[in-house]
Enzyme design. Sequence first.
Site, PDB file in Angstrom:
ATOM      1  N   GLY A 136       0.814  -1.223   0.000  1.00 16.57           N
ATOM      2  CA  GLY A 136       0.000   0.000   0.000  1.00 16.57           C
ATOM      3  C   GLY A 136       0.842   1.264   0.000  1.00 16.57           C
ATOM      4  O   GLY A 136       0.552   2.224   0.712  1.00 16.57           O
ATOM      5  N   ASN A 178      -2.915   5.578  -6.072  1.00 18.89           N
ATOM      6  CA  ASN A 178      -3.041   4.356  -6.870  1.00 18.89           C
ATOM      7  C   ASN A 178      -4.060   3.482  -6.122  1.00 18.89           C
ATOM      8  O   ASN A 178      -3.762   2.918  -5.068  1.00 18.89           O
ATOM      9  CB  ASN A 178      -1.651   3.705  -6.959  1.00 18.89           C
ATOM     10  CG  ASN A 178      -1.661   2.316  -7.576  1.00 18.89           C
ATOM     11  OD1 ASN A 178      -2.686   1.644  -7.621  1.00 18.89           O
ATOM     12  ND2 ASN A 178      -0.499   1.894  -8.036  1.00 18.89           N
ATOM     13  N   ILE A 179      -5.277   3.424  -6.684  1.00 17.85           N
ATOM     14  CA  ILE A 179      -6.406   2.822  -5.958  1.00 17.85           C
ATOM     15  C   ILE A 179      -6.166   1.333  -5.677  1.00 17.85           C
ATOM     16  O   ILE A 179      -6.441   0.846  -4.581  1.00 17.85           O
ATOM     17  CB  ILE A 179      -7.713   2.968  -6.781  1.00 17.85           C
ATOM     18  CG1 ILE A 179      -7.875   4.403  -7.316  1.00 17.85           C
ATOM     19  CG2 ILE A 179      -8.934   2.468  -6.017  1.00 17.85           C
ATOM     20  CD1 ILE A 179      -8.516   5.398  -6.429  1.00 17.85           C
ATOM     21  N   SER A 237      -3.330  -0.279  -5.366  1.00 19.60           N
ATOM     22  CA  SER A 237      -2.305  -0.435  -4.320  1.00 19.60           C
ATOM     23  C   SER A 237      -2.916  -0.206  -2.938  1.00 19.60           C
ATOM     24  O   SER A 237      -2.657  -0.967  -1.990  1.00 19.60           O
ATOM     25  CB  SER A 237      -1.151   0.536  -4.585  1.00 19.60           C
ATOM     26  OG  SER A 237      -0.468   0.891  -3.408  1.00 19.60           O
ATOM     27  N   ASN A 273       7.950   2.891 -16.281  1.00 20.31           N
ATOM     28  CA  ASN A 273       8.452   3.996 -15.469  1.00 20.31           C
ATOM     29  C   ASN A 273       9.982   4.015 -15.396  1.00 20.31           C
ATOM     30  O   ASN A 273      10.557   4.789 -14.629  1.00 20.31           O
ATOM     31  CB  ASN A 273       7.887   3.921 -14.046  1.00 20.31           C
ATOM     32  CG  ASN A 273       6.374   3.864 -14.027  1.00 20.31           C
ATOM     33  OD1 ASN A 273       5.782   2.870 -13.596  1.00 20.31           O
ATOM     34  ND2 ASN A 273       5.737   4.905 -14.516  1.00 20.31           N
ATOM     35  N   GLU A 310       8.315  10.317 -14.238  1.00 20.61           N
ATOM     36  CA  GLU A 310       7.938   8.904 -14.117  1.00 20.61           C
ATOM     37  C   GLU A 310       8.083   8.174 -15.451  1.00 20.61           C
ATOM     38  O   GLU A 310       7.495   7.122 -15.688  1.00 20.61           O
ATOM     39  CB  GLU A 310       6.519   8.780 -13.543  1.00 20.61           C
ATOM     40  CG  GLU A 310       6.346   9.533 -12.224  1.00 20.61           C
ATOM     41  CD  GLU A 310       6.299   8.664 -10.964  1.00 20.61           C
ATOM     42  OE1 GLU A 310       5.891   7.503 -11.040  1.00 20.61           O
ATOM     43  OE2 GLU A 310       6.675   9.182  -9.875  1.00 20.61           O
ATOM     44  N   HIS A 345      -0.830   7.861 -13.536  1.00 26.98           N
ATOM     45  CA  HIS A 345       0.005   8.047 -14.726  1.00 26.98           C
ATOM     46  C   HIS A 345      -0.929   8.217 -15.922  1.00 26.98           C
ATOM     47  O   HIS A 345      -2.022   7.631 -15.948  1.00 26.98           O
ATOM     48  CB  HIS A 345       0.891   6.815 -14.994  1.00 26.98           C
ATOM     49  CG  HIS A 345       1.994   6.616 -14.005  1.00 26.98           C
ATOM     50  ND1 HIS A 345       2.305   5.374 -13.482  1.00 26.98           N
ATOM     51  CD2 HIS A 345       2.871   7.486 -13.451  1.00 26.98           C
ATOM     52  CE1 HIS A 345       3.333   5.498 -12.655  1.00 26.98           C
ATOM     53  NE2 HIS A 345       3.685   6.768 -12.611  1.00 26.98           N
ATOM     54  N   ASN A 381      -1.492  -4.234  -7.753  1.00 26.09           N
ATOM     55  CA  ASN A 381      -0.690  -3.095  -7.297  1.00 26.09           C
ATOM     56  C   ASN A 381      -0.801  -1.937  -8.283  1.00 26.09           C
ATOM     57  O   ASN A 381       0.014  -1.010  -8.270  1.00 26.09           O
ATOM     58  CB  ASN A 381       0.779  -3.498  -7.135  1.00 26.09           C
ATOM     59  CG  ASN A 381       1.193  -3.575  -5.667  1.00 26.09           C
ATOM     60  OD1 ASN A 381       0.561  -2.965  -4.814  1.00 26.09           O
ATOM     61  ND2 ASN A 381       2.255  -4.312  -5.385  1.00 26.09           N
ATOM     62  N   CYS A 409       2.083  -1.065 -18.126  1.00 22.09           N
ATOM     63  CA  CYS A 409       3.040  -0.647 -17.080  1.00 22.09           C
ATOM     64  C   CYS A 409       4.253  -1.559 -17.073  1.00 22.09           C
ATOM     65  O   CYS A 409       5.345  -1.147 -16.714  1.00 22.09           O
ATOM     66  CB  CYS A 409       2.411  -0.742 -15.692  1.00 22.09           C
ATOM     67  SG  CYS A 409       0.992   0.288 -15.446  1.00 22.09           S
TER      68      CYS A 409
HETATM   69  O1  SUG Z   1       3.985   3.523  -9.144  1.00 21.06           O
HETATM   70  N1  SUG Z   1       2.535   0.591  -7.890  1.00 21.06           N
HETATM   71  C1  SUG Z   1       3.089   1.335  -9.017  1.00 21.06           C
HETATM   72  C2  SUG Z   1       2.328   0.995 -10.285  1.00 21.06           C
HETATM   73  C3  SUG Z   1       2.997   1.571 -11.491  1.00 21.06           C
HETATM   74  C4  SUG Z   1       2.182   1.429 -12.726  1.00 21.06           C
HETATM   75  N2  SUG Z   1       2.868   1.937 -13.842  1.00 21.06           N
HETATM   76  C5  SUG Z   1       2.297   2.599 -14.857  1.00 21.06           C
HETATM   77  N3  SUG Z   1       1.090   3.073 -14.790  1.00 21.06           N
HETATM   78  N4  SUG Z   1       3.017   2.800 -15.909  1.00 21.06           N
HETATM   79  C6  SUG Z   1       3.049   2.822  -8.747  1.00 21.06           C
HETATM   80  O2  SUG Z   1       2.068   3.307  -8.158  1.00 21.06           O
HETATM   81  C7  SUG Z   1       2.508  -0.198  -5.600  1.00 21.06           C
HETATM   82  C8  SUG Z   1       3.479  -0.797  -4.606  1.00 21.06           C
HETATM   83  C9  SUG Z   1       2.851  -1.165  -3.299  1.00 21.06           C
HETATM   84  O3  SUG Z   1       1.887  -0.512  -2.877  1.00 21.06           O
HETATM   85  O4  SUG Z   1       3.354  -2.112  -2.647  1.00 21.06           O
HETATM   86  C10 SUG Z   1       3.172   0.522  -6.739  1.00 21.06           C
HETATM   87  O5  SUG Z   1       4.268   1.030  -6.580  1.00 21.06           O
END
Ligand code: SUG
Length: 416
Positions: A19, A24-25, A27, A100, A162, A230, A341, A347
């Site tokens: 989390g 990021n919903i 996550s 990223n 990013e 993103h 996540n 991604c």
């Molecule tokens: O940066 N999730 C990443 C997901 C990245 C997605 N990438 C793109 N959209 N290109 C982020 O939010 C969650 C990790 C955690 O909560 O344990 C995380 O980092």
Amino acid sequence: MLTEINFDGIIGPSHNYAGLSLGNIASANNAGSVSEPRAAALQGVAKMRANVALGLAQGFFMPLDRPNTAWLESLATDVANAEPHLRAAAFSASSMWAANAATVSPAPDTADGRCHLTVANLMTMPHRSHEWTGTLAQLQLAFADERHFAVHAPVPAPFGDEGAANHMRLCERHDSKGVEIFVYGKTGGPFPARQHVEAGKAIARRHGLAAERTLFIQQSETAIAAGAFHNDVVAVANESVLFTHEQAFEDRDGAYAAIRAAFPAVQIVEVPASAVSLADAIKSYLFNAQLVTLPSGGQALVLPSESQEVPAVWQWLEAMVAGNGPIRQLVPVNVRQSMANGGGPACLRLRVVADPATVDPRFIATPEKLDAIERVIAAHWPERIAPGDLADPKLAETVRAARFALLRALDLDTLA
Ligand code: SUG
């Protein structure tokens, strides 16, 4: 010959749900769940295999060394003593989301005719802010041939960057001159805007992009506030096609006009909010798809199988491919462990337009290498990680040994 190569981040043995990513919903919703690193990584390999079967060029990046003890040391702590949020940040397998890793400007777009890559600083999220050193080392190895590539250090703080997740390229064909679009955020209401306009501008200057073929477009605040942390959560481009949600950009009409002026041949495939709400778009991740040109011609959308579970989304997509538009095929893939996540098929990959023969061959996928990767994952990746496991010193050992086994199998121990 220049072609688009998708480099997927191999999902690391420490994949877990901590989390860590505000805004990021997925996550946030899965914080504290038990992860399945082995299944996660096998899902990632299956996606690569499916893309190879479609006739696409495929590469991969290695997981980074986790837990990142050097980073903890710079914070005057270590794995045993770190507070849980720092320990989790040190363990994060977030480099799997290779979109990223860097921003990539292919050779036809740049002043010196080389492909330029700038590693992303990822400075907004603590757990991602320490990725760039390991990523840079890897990019310098994969794209070491300076006749064809220039690999740059990150844009400095305080300008968050990013990488390719906020960058789109429109072109007639991958090997022709493109228009590069840098999407930045100003605010996202309760959530951070992770991409700063100054980062995009610095990258455009550094890569030697022509001003008339470079656009800077603001991401919609509403989209960020709804969970589109993103741009690639609400829009994706490939060749002359832009597939986008109606609410992706702050000034929709202005954005489309600027894109049409810079690239008149653009085909904008817009999904209206009346058909698919932002909430459904973010839940289903239909835009976090790999929009790819098939060797047979025509474009396909490699999208998360979650898209099939939201009726409004799947109905819209089926009607789209049945019509006369440029996107003709839907290829659902199962990357559920990453999706939980907030990381969909797009991604997980970094697009690099290059001649595969100019890339270090150790990073290029073949069916045999994918078999070898699968064997290492099956033998070494933990089956499960529960949040409390991160404090167990045995987990750090297992994770390090697993990564090392993979590096050895692919002759990449130099990255150890
Ligand atoms: O940066 N999730 C990443 C997901 C990245 C997605 N990438 C793109 N959209 N290109 C982020 O939010 C969650 C990790 C955690 O909560 O344990 C995380 O980092």
